[in-house]
Design an enzyme around this catalytic site. Structure first.
Site, PDB file in Angstrom:
ATOM      1  N   HIS A  10      27.131 -31.057 -25.960  1.00  0.00           N
ATOM      2  CA  HIS A  10      27.712 -31.089 -27.048  1.00  0.00           C
ATOM      3  C   HIS A  10      28.762 -30.809 -27.443  1.00  0.00           C
ATOM      4  CE1 HIS A  10      23.095 -32.323 -27.239  1.00  0.00           C
ATOM      5  NE2 HIS A  10      22.791 -31.975 -26.528  1.00  0.00           N
ATOM      6  N   GLU A 192      12.923 -33.160 -22.328  1.00  0.00           N
ATOM      7  CA  GLU A 192      13.038 -31.692 -22.159  1.00  0.00           C
ATOM      8  C   GLU A 192      11.437 -30.570 -22.726  1.00  0.00           C
ATOM      9  OE1 GLU A 192      15.419 -30.785 -24.771  1.00  0.00           O
ATOM     10  OE2 GLU A 192      16.217 -28.345 -24.312  1.00  0.00           O
ATOM     11  N   ASP A 270      25.014 -26.980 -23.906  1.00  0.00           N
ATOM     12  CA  ASP A 270      25.860 -26.086 -24.557  1.00  0.00           C
ATOM     13  C   ASP A 270      26.241 -25.120 -23.854  1.00  0.00           C
ATOM     14  OD1 ASP A 270      24.686 -27.618 -26.961  1.00  0.00           O
ATOM     15  OD2 ASP A 270      22.704 -27.279 -25.600  1.00  0.00           O
TER      16      ASP A 270
HETATM   17  N1  ADE Z   1      21.146 -30.399 -29.141  1.00  0.00           N
HETATM   18  C1  ADE Z   1      21.947 -29.130 -28.782  1.00  0.00           C
HETATM   19  N2  ADE Z   1      21.060 -29.035 -27.462  1.00  0.00           N
HETATM   20  C2  ADE Z   1      20.401 -29.492 -27.442  1.00  0.00           C
HETATM   21  C3  ADE Z   1      18.960 -29.665 -26.269  1.00  0.00           C
HETATM   22  N3  ADE Z   1      19.415 -28.819 -25.283  1.00  0.00           N
HETATM   23  N4  ADE Z   1      18.076 -30.431 -26.779  1.00  0.00           N
HETATM   24  C4  ADE Z   1      17.868 -30.814 -27.883  1.00  0.00           C
HETATM   25  N5  ADE Z   1      18.933 -31.078 -28.883  1.00  0.00           N
HETATM   26  C5  ADE Z   1      20.519 -30.394 -28.552  1.00  0.00           C
HETATM   27 ZN    ZN Z   2      21.438 -31.514 -24.609  1.00  0.00          ZN
END
Ligand code: ADE
Ligand code: ZN
Length: 329
Positions: A10, A192, A270
């Site tokens: 992201h 996730e 990230d």
């Molecule tokens: N936005 C940024 N990182 C994310 C993640 N790991 N899961 C969901 N949305 C996100």
């Molecule tokens: Zn992500």
């Protein structure tokens, strides 16, 4: 050396904390409680991480800030040995900090083009809806993406991120149908945090890839379906470990997924939030999967290039680069 390729990062989540401090200072914005004295972002769990992400995005108040961020990110990846990069981009976050969505996408494109001229790394940009911003926002993000892709060949897909417990992924079905009809690649964050049902919802969106998808390991029939449909998982091992989406590195299900015949890739999500970068995530995947290191590295990059949202001519060139590196490894 086997080249790297990334499908899941992201762009707002890739902003280094020193840059965020500098921009906040320039804008006169207070960022108390966002960055600690060692330059680490401060959050405690997934929800507070999402809050930190929003605050980081809020300091990028000019289109040119995004050009610089995209250029810096792609250049850094090239320095790690990457030949291909896809970054998720949130038009909602840009608009929330006063930047026009089209100007934002153009600026990101200018940044990655500059990195390609300087370092040879090829990049594409995948706008994403944010699930917890609601269905209307997701529809709007999809329409902006379709509009932008008509004239910008670097916008090649659409995705959805954000909280997995906000609404249902199926609320995004019309948005995904429109993006699919427009010829865009489709990917959705699912599995996730929440289990197999969310991943089954993602499959109903006709995605070619699933962001994370690790909880599919809880359900052998779902793993078989993902393998059968040739869907690639964008696995982000350091993110999973640091955010505690898995109880420990030893309990990460990457090897179970591989053994079920699922195509896996390694990604940084990230990176500064999770003290990682693509090279480290690839190393982590290598240790999770075991086996011959060169073969695993080549497999991860090949899977990424085969699932990349990129035109066939560019894909062929990238795969030829990988093949040449494998031959001389
Ligand atoms: N936005 C940024 N990182 C994310 C993640 N790991 N899961 C969901 N949305 C996100
Ligand atoms: Zn992500």
């Amino acid at each position: 050396m086997i080249p790297l390729a990334e499908l899941h990062c992201h762009i707002e989540g890739a902003a280094p904390s020193d840059l965020v401090r500098e921009l906040a200072h320039r804008n006169g914005q207070e960022i108390n409680g966002l960055i600690d004295e060692n330059g680490h972002y401060i959050w405690q769990d997934f929800d507070t991480f999402l809050g930190a992400y929003d605050r980081v995005a809020s300091v990028f108040t000019r289109a040119e800030d995004y050009e610089a961020l995209a250029h810096a990110y792609a250049s850094d990846l090239a320095g790690q040995g990457a030949i291909y990069s896809e970054t998720f981009a949130s038009t909602d976050h840009a608009e929330r900090s006063g930047v026009d969505a089209m100007a934002y996408l153009d600026a990101l494109t200018d940044g990655v083009k500059r990195a390609e001229r300087e370092h040879g790394i090829v990049s594409r940009i995948i706008p994403t809806g944010v699930r917890h911003f609601g269905t209307e926002a997701i529809n709007r993000a999809a329409d902006i993406t379709i509009q932008a892709a008509k004239t910008n060949s670097f916008i090649t897909g659409f995705g959805i991120a954000g909280s997995e417990v906000a609404g249902s992924l199926l609320d995004a079905k019309p948005a995904f149908a429109r993006c699919g009809a427009a010829g865009l690649g489709l990917t959705a964050h699912a599995g996730e945090w929440t289990g197999p049902p969310t991943i089954r919802d993602a499959l109903q969106l006709n995605v070619m890839r699933v962001g994370h998808g690790i909880r599919s390991a809880d359900d052998p029939s779902l793993m078989a379906e993902i393998a059968e449909r040739g869907i690639t998982l964008e696995v982000c091992p350091q993110s999973n470990i640091v955010l505690k989406a898995v109880p420990s590195a030893a309990e990460h299900p990457a090897k179970t997924l591989l053994d079920a015949g699922i195509k896996l890739t390694a990604n940084s999500d990230d990176p500064p939030h999770f003290a990682t970068n693509l090279a480290k995530d690839v190393e982590t995947m290598v240790s999770l999967l075991g086996g011959d290191e060169t073969e695993i590295r080549a497999m991860l990059t090949r899977n990424a290039l085969e699932a990349a949202f990129v035109d066939e001519q560019t894909r062929a060139k990238l795969i030829a680069k990988l093949d040449a590196a494998v031959d001389s490894a």
